[in-house]
Motif scaffolding. Sequence first.
Motif, PDB file in Angstrom:
ATOM      1  N   ALA A 202      38.665  39.915  39.411  1.00  0.00           N
ATOM      2  CA  ALA A 202      39.373  39.079  38.442  1.00  0.00           C
ATOM      3  C   ALA A 202      40.862  38.990  38.776  1.00  0.00           C
ATOM      4  O   ALA A 202      41.481  37.931  38.653  1.00  0.00           O
ATOM      5  N   LYS A 203      41.450  40.098  39.225  1.00  0.00           N
ATOM      6  CA  LYS A 203      42.865  40.078  39.613  1.00  0.00           C
ATOM      7  C   LYS A 203      43.089  39.172  40.821  1.00  0.00           C
ATOM      8  O   LYS A 203      44.096  38.470  40.910  1.00  0.00           O
ATOM      9  N   THR A 204      42.124  39.182  41.745  1.00  0.00           N
ATOM     10  CA  THR A 204      42.235  38.304  42.911  1.00  0.00           C
ATOM     11  C   THR A 204      42.255  36.846  42.495  1.00  0.00           C
ATOM     12  O   THR A 204      43.064  36.040  42.980  1.00  0.00           O
ATOM     13  N   ASP A 210      45.962  28.014  43.067  1.00  0.00           N
ATOM     14  CA  ASP A 210      45.445  26.910  42.262  1.00  0.00           C
ATOM     15  C   ASP A 210      45.574  27.287  40.786  1.00  0.00           C
ATOM     16  O   ASP A 210      45.024  28.298  40.348  1.00  0.00           O
ATOM     17  N   PRO A 211      46.306  26.503  39.974  1.00  0.00           N
ATOM     18  CA  PRO A 211      46.554  26.898  38.583  1.00  0.00           C
ATOM     19  C   PRO A 211      45.293  27.030  37.745  1.00  0.00           C
ATOM     20  O   PRO A 211      45.203  27.899  36.880  1.00  0.00           O
ATOM     21  N   GLU A 212      44.270  26.182  38.001  1.00  0.00           N
ATOM     22  CA  GLU A 212      43.037  26.285  37.233  1.00  0.00           C
ATOM     23  C   GLU A 212      42.268  27.544  37.610  1.00  0.00           C
ATOM     24  O   GLU A 212      41.689  28.218  36.753  1.00  0.00           O
ATOM     25  N   VAL A 213      42.239  27.855  38.889  1.00  0.00           N
ATOM     26  CA  VAL A 213      41.584  29.080  39.319  1.00  0.00           C
ATOM     27  C   VAL A 213      42.311  30.292  38.737  1.00  0.00           C
ATOM     28  O   VAL A 213      41.698  31.247  38.264  1.00  0.00           O
ATOM     29  N   ALA A 214      43.630  30.251  38.772  1.00  0.00           N
ATOM     30  CA  ALA A 214      44.420  31.362  38.232  1.00  0.00           C
ATOM     31  C   ALA A 214      44.150  31.545  36.738  1.00  0.00           C
ATOM     32  O   ALA A 214      44.055  32.682  36.247  1.00  0.00           O
ATOM     33  N   PHE A 216      41.403  30.786  35.138  1.00  0.00           N
ATOM     34  CA  PHE A 216      40.089  31.417  35.031  1.00  0.00           C
ATOM     35  C   PHE A 216      40.197  32.918  35.305  1.00  0.00           C
ATOM     36  O   PHE A 216      39.561  33.731  34.637  1.00  0.00           O
ATOM     37  N   GLY A 217      41.013  33.311  36.268  1.00  0.00           N
ATOM     38  CA  GLY A 217      41.207  34.725  36.555  1.00  0.00           C
ATOM     39  C   GLY A 217      41.817  35.468  35.382  1.00  0.00           C
ATOM     40  O   GLY A 217      41.425  36.596  35.079  1.00  0.00           O
ATOM     41  N   ARG A 218      42.783  34.821  34.725  1.00  0.00           N
ATOM     42  CA  ARG A 218      43.384  35.458  33.546  1.00  0.00           C
ATOM     43  C   ARG A 218      42.348  35.614  32.432  1.00  0.00           C
ATOM     44  O   ARG A 218      42.305  36.630  31.735  1.00  0.00           O
ATOM     45  N   TYR A 219      41.527  34.590  32.266  1.00  0.00           N
ATOM     46  CA  TYR A 219      40.454  34.693  31.269  1.00  0.00           C
ATOM     47  C   TYR A 219      39.519  35.861  31.614  1.00  0.00           C
ATOM     48  O   TYR A 219      39.097  36.626  30.740  1.00  0.00           O
ATOM     49  N   ALA A 220      39.179  35.970  32.894  1.00  0.00           N
ATOM     50  CA  ALA A 220      38.263  37.026  33.318  1.00  0.00           C
ATOM     51  C   ALA A 220      38.864  38.407  33.073  1.00  0.00           C
ATOM     52  O   ALA A 220      38.178  39.331  32.614  1.00  0.00           O
ATOM     53  N   LEU A 221      40.157  38.575  33.388  1.00  0.00           N
ATOM     54  CA  LEU A 221      40.816  39.853  33.133  1.00  0.00           C
ATOM     55  C   LEU A 221      40.846  40.169  31.643  1.00  0.00           C
ATOM     56  O   LEU A 221      40.602  41.305  31.215  1.00  0.00           O
ATOM     57  N   PHE A 222      41.149  39.160  30.854  1.00  0.00           N
ATOM     58  CA  PHE A 222      41.188  39.350  29.402  1.00  0.00           C
ATOM     59  C   PHE A 222      39.809  39.771  28.894  1.00  0.00           C
ATOM     60  O   PHE A 222      39.681  40.734  28.124  1.00  0.00           O
ATOM     61  N   ASP A 223      38.795  39.057  29.351  1.00  0.00           N
ATOM     62  CA  ASP A 223      37.419  39.365  28.962  1.00  0.00           C
ATOM     63  C   ASP A 223      37.076  40.813  29.299  1.00  0.00           C
ATOM     64  O   ASP A 223      36.544  41.569  28.474  1.00  0.00           O
ATOM     65  N   THR A 224      37.384  41.219  30.524  1.00  0.00           N
ATOM     66  CA  THR A 224      37.024  42.556  30.983  1.00  0.00           C
ATOM     67  C   THR A 224      37.790  43.636  30.226  1.00  0.00           C
ATOM     68  O   THR A 224      37.231  44.657  29.824  1.00  0.00           O
ATOM     69  N   ARG A 225      39.085  43.412  30.037  1.00  0.00           N
ATOM     70  CA  ARG A 225      39.893  44.427  29.361  1.00  0.00           C
ATOM     71  C   ARG A 225      39.522  44.569  27.891  1.00  0.00           C
ATOM     72  O   ARG A 225      39.435  45.688  27.364  1.00  0.00           O
ATOM     73  N   VAL A 226      39.296  43.441  27.225  1.00  0.00           N
ATOM     74  CA  VAL A 226      38.904  43.523  25.824  1.00  0.00           C
ATOM     75  C   VAL A 226      37.518  44.154  25.699  1.00  0.00           C
ATOM     76  O   VAL A 226      37.250  44.901  24.766  1.00  0.00           O
ATOM     77  N   SER A 227      36.647  43.865  26.662  1.00  0.00           N
ATOM     78  CA  SER A 227      35.332  44.511  26.675  1.00  0.00           C
ATOM     79  C   SER A 227      35.490  46.030  26.707  1.00  0.00           C
ATOM     80  O   SER A 227      34.796  46.762  25.991  1.00  0.00           O
ATOM     81  N   ASP A 228      36.394  46.504  27.548  1.00  0.00           N
ATOM     82  CA  ASP A 228      36.613  47.942  27.669  1.00  0.00           C
ATOM     83  C   ASP A 228      37.154  48.519  26.361  1.00  0.00           C
ATOM     84  O   ASP A 228      36.742  49.600  25.924  1.00  0.00           O
TER      85      ASP A 228
END
Length: 970
Positions: A202-204, A210-214, A216-228
Motif C-alpha cells: 500500500a505504501k508503494t 500517478d495521482p489516482e494511483v497514489a 488508491f494507495g492512501r485509501y489502502a493504507l487507511f483501510d489497513t491501519r483502521v483495520s488494525d
Amino acid sequence: MAHPSVRLWSVSATGVLILAGGVLSLAGCSAEAQPVASNAPKYRPVDAAPADSGSADTAVASELARLNTDLRSGGLDGSASANAGSPTPIAGNVSPRTGSANANSATAPAVGKAPTGELKQVLDQIDKLARQSQAPPGTTQQEQIQNFLKIQQQRLLACEKALTLKPDAKTKSVIYQAMYEIHRIFARVGIPDAKANLVAFAKTIAADPDPEVARFGRYALFDTRVSDIMNHPLNEGKPILDEIKTLIDGEQGKITADTLELARQATGHLLENNLLDDAAKALEMLAAAATGSADPKVAETAAQLKDSAKLVRADLGQLLQNILTEQPDAEKKMLETIKSVLAEVRPSLEVFANLEKIAQVMEVTGHAETAKAGFELIEAAYKDVSDPQVANAVTASLGGARKRLSLLGQPFAVEGVTLDGKPFDWSAYQGKVVLVDFWATWCTPCLRELPNIRSNYDLFHSKGFEVVGVNLDTDAKDVKEFFALQGEFPWQTVTSQFVLEGKAVPDADGRPYSFSKLPMPEKCGVDAIPFLVLVGKDGKVDSLHVHGSKLKARLTALLGAPPTTEIPADPTAPAPPAAPAAAKPPAKKTGSVQPRRLLSPVGLLVAQALLAADPPPAAVPAAEDTSINPYKAKPNLTTAQLVDYIQRMLDKPKSIQSRDGFGEAVVDACDRVLKADPAAKEPEQLVAIESKLGVLHREACSGKDAFDKQLVEFVGQLKDDARPRVAREVAFFNLERKAIDGANVPLDQLPALLKELQEYLAKEKLTGKHLRLASTTVALVNRLEKLDEREKHFVSFGGTFAKSSDKELARYGKKLAKKPAGQESDLVGKPLELTGTTAKDQAFAWEAYRGKVVLVDFWATWCGPCRREMPNVKAFFEKNKDRGFEVVGVSLDQDLEALAQYIDENQLPWETLAGDGTQPLAEKYGVRAIPTMMLVDKTGKIVGVAHNLGTLAPLAEKLLAGEAIAAPAK
C-alpha cells in the motif's frame, strides 16, 4: 472522475447512524429484506477470517467463493474490483489484457492501444490464472484451497513481472488493483507476514507519481491501519481521528466524495465503542474539509456530515435506554429532543431513518402513545419535503405506522385463502382469543418465535385460544415445501389468492415483490415480521407485538391461568397445582464473547431493548419434541426425501448447525433411513451412516456427553460392517476411543498405544476431524515420566499434525514440533505477564490480579483433555473464589464462534483471553501441549506448571493458606 462506492464498513452511505438493516431487522425481517437478508457487517478486518468461519480452511473457502463472484461479475480478471470491502478501484474497471472496460462499470474511461509483445503474454497469463481461480483443481476442498492459494501466488508474481515491462498508466493501475486484492486475500486467511506485505505494498502505491494511483494507495493504507485499530480494544478515539486527519491531509485541499465516504465509515467503530464525542468530532472534521467545495456531490456530503454530527450529539440511544428502563420523564425528554433535532437539521433521508427507528422501538416495546407522538412530529417536519425519494419513504413508513397503531381497540378480521385455495372463514373464530401471526418461511426470527406460540397454544387452547398464521411468502411453493418437510401447524395458515396465482413476481428490474404489498400486510401496515396481533373475545385488537413471555402474560390476563395437564394418582384426590413457570435463564457471567457488529449506539441499544422487552419464554418445551423442533423432518418422508433432507441440513451454515435441536434432527433422519422398510439403497445407507457419525462426533467434541455415548453405541453396532467406507470410519472412532480411555491405562502400556497412534496417523490424511484425537494423544504423551521420551513424541506427533490440511491442527503440530528454549520447570520463580484482549473484546488488566492466587489455563475448545479438565477447574474456583483465588483462561481457539458458544453454555465465571494475541503468549511461555496450567502467586510469579489441576491444587491450597512455597531444586 467518478468512483464506485467505497464499501469498507457497515455504516450506511446515507449516514453514520443508520442502523444495520433497520431496527426491526434486529429482531425480525423487514419487507425490504425479503426473501433473505443478512445484517452481518460488510466489512471485516483485512487480517481476520469471516465472522462465520469455523476454521482457517473455511476462511479460504469463503475467499474462493467471494473471488468467484467477482470473476463472474467481471472483476479481478486483472480488472479492478469494488467488492468485499476493497478500497475504491482506480480509474474504473479495465482489463489489462484487452484494455476493454468492464460492462458493469458505467464510468470506465477510454484506454489506449492494447498491449503487445511480452507484456501481452504476461497479461494473458494473469487472465488465465484468474479464470483458474474460479475452479481450482482438486478432489477435496482442502486440495482446492491449497491450489487456490498457489494460483494467487502465481498471479501475484505475474503482476510483478508485468510491472517491469512498463505498462501504460491505465494498465498499471488495474494491475495494482489486482495485486492489492491478492495481498488482502493472503492477509485474511492468515498467510505469515501477509499483513506486513500488505502495508508495504500500500505504501508503494501511495508513492506512485500517478495521482489516482497514489490516492488508491492512501485509501489502502487507511483501510489497513483502521483495520488494525479495530482489531484491538478502543478506549479513546484519537487513533482513528488521527488516521482520518492523515487521509484528509493527503488530499491537499482537493477532497473527493469517495475520500469523505471512506473516512466517514470509519466513524462507525467510534460509535460502536460509544465514543460519541470523538465520532462527532470526526464528522465535523470531515464537514469542515468538504465545506465550500465546487463539486456539488462533495458540498452535499458536507451538509450531510454536519447533520450526522448533530444526530450523534443528540445521543438518542441514551434517551431510548432511559425510556426502556423507565427513568422519570424519559418519554417527555425523548419527544423534546426529537422536536429539537428536527428543527436544527435538514429533513433528509438519514435523519428520517434514525428517528423512524427510535419510534419503531418505542412501538415494539409497549410505548405506543409516545411512538405515535414521535411519528406525528416526524410527519409534520417532513410534510413539505421536495425530494421525491425522501417523500415516498416518509409516506410509506408513517402510513404503515399509522395503520398499525390504529389497530388497537378496533375490530379485526383476517381475509384470504388457505393453501388449498379455499376461502378462509374468520367467523369461525368469534368468541375466541386469537393470535394472528404474520410470518414467512425465510424469516429466522419468525421461526424462532414458533416454539413459543406452539407452547402457549398447547397451554391455552382448551380455554378458547386459537392461532391463525398469515403467511407472507410470495411464492406458494416455498411454504408448501416447508410444511412438506416440517409438518403442518395445528392451526390454519392463510395466504392470498394473488400469491396462489403466482402474481407476486419480481419487477422489471429484478427486485422481489415486497410482502408489505400483499393484501393483509398492506391493510395492517405490516412492514416487518414477525408481527403479532392478539384479538380478544370481543373481536377487537387487544395488543400488538406480543413476543416471548408477553404472549403468556396477556393470555393469562384474558383467559385465566392455564389448566394443569397432570392427572392425580388418586382419582378422588384434587389435582396438584400447576407447576410454576421455569425461572428465567441466569444472567450471562463474565467471559462471553461479544459479536463484533458495527452498529451505532442507537443500534446497540435497539438490540438490547428488544432482548429486554422480549426475553425468551419462561418455559419452552424440550427441543426433542418433534412438534416444536423446527429442524426435525416430517415423519412420513420417503427414504430419498430423507437423504435429500440430510444433505441439505449439512450444507447449512455452522451457526445454524450449532443450534439446539439441529443435531437431534439430523440423527433422527439418519436413523429413519437406516431403519427404512423396504431397506434403503446402499448409497443412501452410506450417506446416513457417515452423516450420523459426523454429527455425533461433532456434538461429542463440543462436550455433549449424550452424543458421545450415542457415538460409542453406534460405532459398536457397525463393528461387523465390511463395507470399506464404513470400516474405515469405525477404525478411526475405535482408535480415538482407545486414546481417550488411555488416560487410565498403566504407564507401561502407554508406549505401545502411542506407537499404534503414530502409525495410524502417519498414514491418514488429517483434517479437522482429527483434532480431538490429536489433543487426546498429546495428553497421553504428557503422562510419560521421562522428559526425553515426551520430547521425542512431541516432535514426532507434531511433525505429523503439521502436515494436516486443517490450519488449526497444522498450527498445533508446528507448536508441538518446535523445541522450546527451556523446560516448563524453568518458568518457576519467574514473573508472568499477560496482555491482550478478553473474549468480551475488552482490554485485559493483568495488574488487577496482583495480590491474588491465579491459575492461568492455556486451552482450546477443540481440545478434549481441556474440556474434560474444565469442570475440575470450575469446581475448584467456586470452592476458593472467596479466599482470593482467580482463574484466567488463555484460549488458543481460532474459531471465536465456537469459543463464544462454549463460554456461554458452560457459564465460565472468569475472564478468558482470546484472539490473535494468545498465540504469542503461548510461544513466549513455551506452551506446546494443552491444557497447560500455570499457578501464579500473589506477587505475580509462577510457582508451578502442569497439565491438570490435580498437580497444582495442593500448591494453590498452600498459597491460599498463607504458606510459603519452597523453590524447586536446580
